[in-house]
Scaffold this motif. Structure first.
Motif, PDB file in Angstrom:
ATOM      1  N   GLY A  53     -48.035 -89.100  28.617  1.00  0.00           N
ATOM      2  CA  GLY A  53     -47.636 -90.487  28.830  1.00  0.00           C
ATOM      3  C   GLY A  53     -47.010 -91.131  27.612  1.00  0.00           C
ATOM      4  O   GLY A  53     -46.796 -92.345  27.590  1.00  0.00           O
ATOM      5  N   GLY A  54     -46.697 -90.337  26.594  1.00  0.00           N
ATOM      6  CA  GLY A  54     -46.177 -90.864  25.337  1.00  0.00           C
ATOM      7  C   GLY A  54     -44.666 -90.965  25.303  1.00  0.00           C
ATOM      8  O   GLY A  54     -43.970 -90.681  26.283  1.00  0.00           O
ATOM      9  N   THR A  55     -44.176 -91.361  24.146  1.00  0.00           N
ATOM     10  CA  THR A  55     -42.745 -91.610  23.950  1.00  0.00           C
ATOM     11  C   THR A  55     -42.256 -90.849  22.726  1.00  0.00           C
ATOM     12  O   THR A  55     -42.875 -90.886  21.667  1.00  0.00           O
ATOM     13  N   LEU A  56     -41.134 -90.167  22.893  1.00  0.00           N
ATOM     14  CA  LEU A  56     -40.475 -89.460  21.800  1.00  0.00           C
ATOM     15  C   LEU A  56     -39.139 -90.134  21.529  1.00  0.00           C
ATOM     16  O   LEU A  56     -38.324 -90.301  22.443  1.00  0.00           O
ATOM     17  N   VAL A  57     -38.942 -90.556  20.278  1.00  0.00           N
ATOM     18  CA  VAL A  57     -37.734 -91.276  19.902  1.00  0.00           C
ATOM     19  C   VAL A  57     -36.957 -90.448  18.885  1.00  0.00           C
ATOM     20  O   VAL A  57     -37.471 -90.127  17.810  1.00  0.00           O
ATOM     21  N   TYR A  58     -35.710 -90.124  19.221  1.00  0.00           N
ATOM     22  CA  TYR A  58     -34.829 -89.439  18.281  1.00  0.00           C
ATOM     23  C   TYR A  58     -34.090 -90.494  17.457  1.00  0.00           C
ATOM     24  O   TYR A  58     -33.215 -91.196  17.956  1.00  0.00           O
ATOM     25  N   VAL A  59     -34.466 -90.593  16.198  1.00  0.00           N
ATOM     26  CA  VAL A  59     -33.809 -91.514  15.275  1.00  0.00           C
ATOM     27  C   VAL A  59     -32.714 -90.774  14.512  1.00  0.00           C
ATOM     28  O   VAL A  59     -31.634 -91.300  14.284  1.00  0.00           O
ATOM     29  N   GLY A  60     -33.015 -89.548  14.107  1.00  0.00           N
ATOM     30  CA  GLY A  60     -32.033 -88.716  13.425  1.00  0.00           C
ATOM     31  C   GLY A  60     -31.014 -88.155  14.393  1.00  0.00           C
ATOM     32  O   GLY A  60     -31.279 -88.005  15.594  1.00  0.00           O
ATOM     33  N   ARG A  63     -51.401 -97.148  13.749  1.00  0.00           N
ATOM     34  CA  ARG A  63     -51.872 -96.106  12.843  1.00  0.00           C
ATOM     35  C   ARG A  63     -50.725 -95.126  12.662  1.00  0.00           C
ATOM     36  O   ARG A  63     -50.169 -94.629  13.652  1.00  0.00           O
ATOM     37  N   VAL A  64     -50.359 -94.841  11.420  1.00  0.00           N
ATOM     38  CA  VAL A  64     -49.162 -94.052  11.142  1.00  0.00           C
ATOM     39  C   VAL A  64     -49.532 -92.715  10.514  1.00  0.00           C
ATOM     40  O   VAL A  64     -50.273 -92.662   9.528  1.00  0.00           O
ATOM     41  N   ILE A  65     -48.983 -91.647  11.107  1.00  0.00           N
ATOM     42  CA  ILE A  65     -49.088 -90.303  10.549  1.00  0.00           C
ATOM     43  C   ILE A  65     -47.693 -89.877  10.113  1.00  0.00           C
ATOM     44  O   ILE A  65     -46.733 -90.001  10.873  1.00  0.00           O
ATOM     45  N   ALA A  66     -47.575 -89.402   8.893  1.00  0.00           N
ATOM     46  CA  ALA A  66     -46.292 -88.938   8.365  1.00  0.00           C
ATOM     47  C   ALA A  66     -46.275 -87.415   8.343  1.00  0.00           C
ATOM     48  O   ALA A  66     -47.266 -86.778   7.985  1.00  0.00           O
ATOM     49  N   MET A  67     -45.124 -86.840   8.704  1.00  0.00           N
ATOM     50  CA  MET A  67     -44.956 -85.381   8.658  1.00  0.00           C
ATOM     51  C   MET A  67     -43.683 -85.040   7.904  1.00  0.00           C
ATOM     52  O   MET A  67     -42.626 -85.628   8.146  1.00  0.00           O
ATOM     53  N   ASP A  68     -43.783 -84.083   6.998  1.00  0.00           N
ATOM     54  CA  ASP A  68     -42.622 -83.625   6.248  1.00  0.00           C
ATOM     55  C   ASP A  68     -42.945 -82.253   5.674  1.00  0.00           C
ATOM     56  O   ASP A  68     -44.108 -81.833   5.649  1.00  0.00           O
ATOM     57  N   GLY A  89     -37.583 -89.098   4.776  1.00  0.00           N
ATOM     58  CA  GLY A  89     -36.421 -89.622   4.079  1.00  0.00           C
ATOM     59  C   GLY A  89     -36.374 -91.137   4.216  1.00  0.00           C
ATOM     60  O   GLY A  89     -37.306 -91.764   4.739  1.00  0.00           O
ATOM     61  N   PRO A  90     -35.290 -91.764   3.768  1.00  0.00           N
ATOM     62  CA  PRO A  90     -35.206 -93.226   3.805  1.00  0.00           C
ATOM     63  C   PRO A  90     -35.387 -93.832   5.194  1.00  0.00           C
ATOM     64  O   PRO A  90     -36.032 -94.866   5.345  1.00  0.00           O
ATOM     65  N   ILE A  91     -34.812 -93.189   6.229  1.00  0.00           N
ATOM     66  CA  ILE A  91     -34.923 -93.743   7.578  1.00  0.00           C
ATOM     67  C   ILE A  91     -36.354 -93.582   8.108  1.00  0.00           C
ATOM     68  O   ILE A  91     -36.935 -94.514   8.676  1.00  0.00           O
ATOM     69  N   GLY A  92     -36.926 -92.408   7.921  1.00  0.00           N
ATOM     70  CA  GLY A  92     -38.297 -92.192   8.344  1.00  0.00           C
ATOM     71  C   GLY A  92     -39.268 -93.127   7.645  1.00  0.00           C
ATOM     72  O   GLY A  92     -40.202 -93.667   8.266  1.00  0.00           O
ATOM     73  N   LEU A  93     -39.059 -93.345   6.349  1.00  0.00           N
ATOM     74  CA  LEU A  93     -39.918 -94.257   5.606  1.00  0.00           C
ATOM     75  C   LEU A  93     -39.821 -95.672   6.166  1.00  0.00           C
ATOM     76  O   LEU A  93     -40.828 -96.386   6.272  1.00  0.00           O
ATOM     77  N   GLY A  94     -38.621 -96.074   6.539  1.00  0.00           N
ATOM     78  CA  GLY A  94     -38.449 -97.393   7.139  1.00  0.00           C
ATOM     79  C   GLY A  94     -39.198 -97.510   8.455  1.00  0.00           C
ATOM     80  O   GLY A  94     -39.832 -98.536   8.733  1.00  0.00           O
TER      81      GLY A  94
END
Length: 337
Positions: A251-258, A185-190, A169-174
């Motif tokens: 060792g990664g990071t998970l960010v909740y934007v929604g 490197r960006v991977i998109a999931m939808d 959506g708009p936020i994910g695209l941003g």
């Protein structure tokens, strides 16, 4: 003054309203563009946290200054502006740390207090960002893109790392666009393949994954079994937000934007085994608005293709229900005054 009020879930009405008084530190802005976002859609359906009715929606705003309070300097009548809709107290622990985006007394236009779905709005002049070098469309889109920019900046993502953004959506695209700007490197999931194609053509996503039972295996293949360094979940869906734990590298990071109006749970041994960092990302700061503004001005972000649907102010109520439907293909809807 015409205004559109969300009186209750599934009910919007066009009414006449009075303009509040303009204080010495305020500005009267003639609203010219109103972006429609997930917050508005969720509020309309009764699924938005922190929300009460009736409410004038609208927080993705641009317009022109009509008048200024006696104590305002640095702005001029007639100037094109973007509105920063997050009203912080400036005194709480978060504000003292410079984290005005998560002020303990946060008031967001169109959510906690009435927003800009009206012909004019009175706002503190400190909430205005001069946009003389941007179009009205571009100025209105600073806010949704700044949310993604804030999430990326907060995550600490650096060039060369792999970022997964869930939700196109708009936020994910941003978030995708800002992650690419950092050299990731960006991977998109939808769920929708059409949206994933848009992620590649508009945001420059390097790879795409269809959400579902095969997603984890696809991510493993794309990352040589390591999984992405940083995962941004911009879905606002509890199931997706839970599954995202399994998509993040050790060792990664998970960010909740929604944001979801629900509890989220996770399997603690898996969380600890990976020594994950879990973050919430809320709103944005002026720094994020400035970053997006630079990205638009230098051509890294194309607003014309980001906005897919338009309506005039009086048409909006009739169009709104249709924008809720996935088959409408809405990325970003814009209301013009």
């Amino acid at each position: 003054m015409r205004q559109i009020v969300c009186e209750a879930p599934d009910r919007m009405v066009l009414t006449e309203g009075e303009l509040p008084p303009c204080g010495p530190g305020d500005a009267v802005v003639r609203v010219r563009r109103i972006g429609i976002c997930g917050t508005d859609l969720h509020a309309y359906k009764g699924n938005q946290p922190f929300f009460t009715y009736p409410r004038i929606l609208g927080h993705e705003l641009s317009g022109e200054i009509e008048s200024l309070g006696s104590e305002v300097s640095g702005l001029a009548v007639g100037e094109r502006v973007s509105v920063i809709p997050y009203l912080a107290c400036g005194a709480c622990i978060a504000c003292r740390k410079g984290k005005t985006n998560c002020c303990t007394s946060m008031r967001v236009l169109g959510v906690h207090i009435d927003g800009g779905m009206r012909e004019r709005i009175v706002v503190p002049a400190a909430q205005l960002l001069s946009a003389t070098d941007l179009t009205l469309d571009q100025a209105a889109m600073l806010e949704p893109l700044a949310i993604g920019a804030h999430a990326v900046r907060r995550s600490g993502l650096v060039a060369g790392e792999t970022a997964l953004v869930i939700g196109a959506g708009p936020i994910g695209l941003g978030a995708m666009a800002m992650a690419k700007a950092r050299g990731a490197r960006v991977i998109a999931m939808d769920l929708q393949e059409e949206r994933l194609r848009f992620c590649q053509s508009w945001a420059g996503a390097d790879a795409v994954v269809v959400a579902g039972p095969q997603a984890a295996a696809d991510l493993a293949e794309l990352t040589d079994g390591a999984y992405p360094d940083t995962v941004f979940d911009a879905t606002g869906h509890a199931g997706s937000m839970t599954q995202a734990f399994g998509y993040t590298s050790h060792g990664g990071t998970l960010v909740y934007v929604g944001l979801v109006k629900s509890d989220i749970s996770f399997h603690d041994p898996e969380f600890h085994k990976r020594e994950l960092t879990l973050m919430g990302s809320r709103n944005a700061t002026r720094e994020d608005f400035d970053e997006v503004r630079r990205a638009i001005a230098d051509g890294r972000v194309n607003i014309e293709r980001y906005i897919t649907h338009r309506a005039g102010f009086e048409e909006m109520i009739d169009r709104f229900e249709g924008w809720l439907k996935p088959e409408s293909g809405v990325i970003k809807a814009m209301v013009e005054l």
